[in-house]
Design an enzyme around this catalytic site. Structure first.
Site, mmCIF file in Angstrom:
data_model
loop_
_atom_site.group_PDB
_atom_site.id
_atom_site.type_symbol
_atom_site.label_atom_id
_atom_site.label_comp_id
_atom_site.label_asym_id
_atom_site.label_seq_id
_atom_site.Cartn_x
_atom_site.Cartn_y
_atom_site.Cartn_z
ATOM 1 N N ASP A 137 -22.668 -0.002 -0.796
ATOM 2 C CA ASP A 137 -21.366 0.598 -1.124
ATOM 3 C C ASP A 137 -20.754 -0.039 -2.363
ATOM 4 O O ASP A 137 -20.330 0.656 -3.297
ATOM 5 C CB ASP A 137 -20.392 0.445 0.050
ATOM 6 C CG ASP A 137 -20.934 1.063 1.320
ATOM 7 O OD1 ASP A 137 -21.918 1.810 1.237
ATOM 8 O OD2 ASP A 137 -20.384 0.783 2.400
ATOM 9 N N SER A 154 0.839 -1.194 0.000
ATOM 10 C CA SER A 154 0.000 0.000 0.000
ATOM 11 C C SER A 154 0.874 1.243 0.000
ATOM 12 O O SER A 154 1.681 1.439 0.919
ATOM 13 C CB SER A 154 -0.897 0.030 1.242
ATOM 14 O OG SER A 154 -1.425 1.342 1.373
ATOM 15 N N GLY A 193 -11.321 5.942 6.764
ATOM 16 C CA GLY A 193 -12.176 6.028 7.945
ATOM 17 C C GLY A 193 -13.201 7.146 7.850
ATOM 18 O O GLY A 193 -13.831 7.510 8.828
ATOM 19 N N SER A 194 -13.375 7.717 6.632
ATOM 20 C CA SER A 194 -14.252 8.879 6.513
ATOM 21 C C SER A 194 -15.686 8.501 6.191
ATOM 22 O O SER A 194 -16.552 9.350 6.126
ATOM 23 C CB SER A 194 -13.718 9.798 5.407
ATOM 24 O OG SER A 194 -13.747 9.087 4.186
ATOM 25 N N GLY A 195 -15.930 7.225 5.924
ATOM 26 C CA GLY A 195 -17.291 6.826 5.569
ATOM 27 C C GLY A 195 -17.577 7.000 4.094
ATOM 28 O O GLY A 195 -18.729 7.019 3.683
ATOM 29 N N GLU A 239 -16.605 -9.171 2.135
ATOM 30 C CA GLU A 239 -16.607 -8.338 3.349
ATOM 31 C C GLU A 239 -17.397 -9.030 4.472
ATOM 32 O O GLU A 239 -16.982 -9.052 5.619
ATOM 33 C CB GLU A 239 -17.189 -6.948 3.053
ATOM 34 C CG GLU A 239 -17.156 -6.038 4.255
ATOM 35 C CD GLU A 239 -16.799 -4.593 3.964
ATOM 36 O OE1 GLU A 239 -16.452 -4.259 2.821
ATOM 37 O OE2 GLU A 239 -16.868 -3.793 4.905
HETATM 38 C C1 GLA Z 1 -22.229 1.179 5.559
HETATM 39 C C2 GLA Z 1 -22.553 -0.174 4.949
HETATM 40 C C3 GLA Z 1 -23.697 -0.062 3.937
HETATM 41 C C4 GLA Z 1 -24.895 0.654 4.545
HETATM 42 C C5 GLA Z 1 -24.467 1.958 5.240
HETATM 43 C C6 GLA Z 1 -25.593 2.608 5.988
HETATM 44 O O1 GLA Z 1 -21.726 2.042 4.603
HETATM 45 O O2 GLA Z 1 -21.414 -0.718 4.304
HETATM 46 O O3 GLA Z 1 -24.044 -1.347 3.465
HETATM 47 O O4 GLA Z 1 -25.586 -0.182 5.428
HETATM 48 O O5 GLA Z 1 -23.395 1.740 6.152
HETATM 49 O O6 GLA Z 1 -26.574 3.050 5.109
#
Ligand code: GLA
Length: 416
Positions: free
Chosen positions: A203, A96, A153-155, A191
């Site tokens: 996602d 990485s 880690g930011s979502g 995952e």
């Molecule tokens: C994370 C999960 C998704 C979804 C969102 C909440 O990103 O990976 O599958 O559940 O949270 O909407």
């Protein structure tokens, strides 16, 4: 490939709250950089190919994907670059360029098991494992280098982005017939079953199926979807990162899923439904007494209302009513805060400060919550005051520095 280069020439701008530190990420530049680094790390041999998969942001429809509801995410132009090359033996070597100090992490096709010490490489390894589970066996190992520009880690789904770019690289190098939708399912499967995070499909789907300037209106009950053009005349999508790290792993995410599953079972005593996403608001209001516990009732309420909000939001967008879309985003945040309880002080502060700014059309947390990012739709002329004001008050109230990203909607994975 030409289209891909064109697509990826789109850029994202990172802005500090003082609006001073614009960074242009150029795909051609990134391609050269990762190829050079690959050669330095793994040696100069022919056959290295470069791939990209985006990150994602969800506009509305949060915590609905594992409840059989709708989501409305879009892919970004930031994401993960991966260089891959076949080896002559069965070794798998990963590097990485984001965490250089870890050096090369090595394993083999004969040891496809998750290991704590393997760290981030459990994600690409999990995808290799999932390909083999589907009967796509690898005749030889690989060298893989990865570099991402999604803040970790930011979502914004850096892990799903790694999964999808790995899948795209594998299918391309080994000529497997795998659709992009299957790449999403393979990523989610790995995952869930290799990395132990019980995430839904949103996602990986948003990343694998992304389309420039469109969001994806996805029904997670049957994976039917449609692309909706996002034409924000005179407005921008702004992501605000709380810089509070978020861990999905062992935490509250799986707990929320269990609460929803338990509430569903209680409702199924009197209703013949498969998921919470099957319910209208009226049906839920009539039946909610079946749920014995207040907390579970609130969780189910969020799942049902949020699903309906998402359907309404897409209808509003199609009707050109961006104001209504924004109101529904705000309501989504309130529900995630009060009923689903996944926001926390940092995300609430970012959103509440955003709501105060003239020219903010809507603002909410995005992704799993518990830290991470918010997404806001902001009129062009309000972007600068938004970044200044929200950044300043956020720092005063939480002690954290916020980062702001004015993002573009990008496409799915490709070879560069
Ligand atoms: C994370 C999960 C998704 C979804 C969102 C909440 O990103 O990976 O599958 O559940 O949270 O909407």
């Amino acid at each position: 490939m030409g289209t891909c280069l064109f697509r990826q020439a789109y850029y994202f701008i990172k802005q500090t709250f003082a609006f001073s530190g614009d960074v242009l990420e150029d795909t051609e530049f990134m391609k050269d950089e990762v190829l050079n680094r690959f050669t330095e790390v793994f040696g100069e041999k022919p056959g290295a190919r470069v791939f990209f998969a985006p990150g994602r942001v969800n506009l509305i429809g949060e915590h609905t994907d594992y409840n059989g509801g709708h989501v409305f995410p879009c892919a970004l132009t930031i994401g993960t670059y991966a260089v891959g090359r076949k080896r002559k033996d069965r070794k798998l070597r990963f590097f990485s360029a984001n965490i250089e100090r870890l050096g090369i992490i090595e394993t083999s096709l004969d040891d496809l098991t998750p290991r704590r010490e393997a760290g981030w490489t459990n994600y690409p390894k999990g995808v290799i494992w999932a390909f083999e589970k589907r009967g796509m066996k690898f005749p030889c190992g690989l060298d893989i280098l990865i570099k991402g520009n999604i803040p970790s880690g930011s979502g914004l789904s850096s892990s799903a982005s790694v999964e999808v770019v790995t899948g795209f690289l594998l299918k391309s190098l080994f000529d497997f017939e795998v659709s992009n939708q299957d790449l999403a399912l393979i990523g989610q499967y790995s995952e869930n079953n290799f990395n132990g995070v019980n995430c839904g499909i949103m996602d990986q789907f948003a990343i694998a199926m992304g389309k420039r300037e469109h969001a994806i209106f996805l029904d997670t009950a049957d994976l039917s979807f449609e692309y909706a053009p996002i034409k924000l005349d005179g407005a921008k999508i702004v992501i605000s990162s709380s810089n509070k790290k978020r861990g999905l792993g062992g935490s509250k995410y799986n707990e929320r899923r269990k609460e929803c599953e338990a509430a569903l079972k209680e409702l199924q005593r009197t209703l013949s439904i498969r998921t919470l996403g099957d319910l209208t608001i009226d049906q839920f209001e009539k039946a909610k007494g079946e749920i014995r516990d207040d907390v579970r009732r609130k969780r189910a309420k969020h799942a049902v209302y949020e699903n309906q909000r998402t359907i309404q939001a897409v209808a509003a967008l199609k009707a050109g009513n961006i104001g209504r879309f924004g109101e529904l985003m705000d309501e989504s945040h309130i529900s995630l805060r009060d009923d689903y309880e996944v926001t926390g002080k940092e995300l609430d502060t970012l959103v509440e400060e955003a709501w105060k700014i003239e020219g903010v059309i809507g603002s909410r947390m995005t992704g799993a919550g518990f830290g991470g990012c918010t997404v806001s739709i902001v009129k062009n002329k309000a972007v600068k005051p938004f970044i200044e004001q929200v950044g300043k008050h956020y720092r005063e109230k939480t002690g954290y520095h916020a980062d702001f990203y004015v993002v573009e909607i990008g496409s799915g994975p490709c070879e560069l």
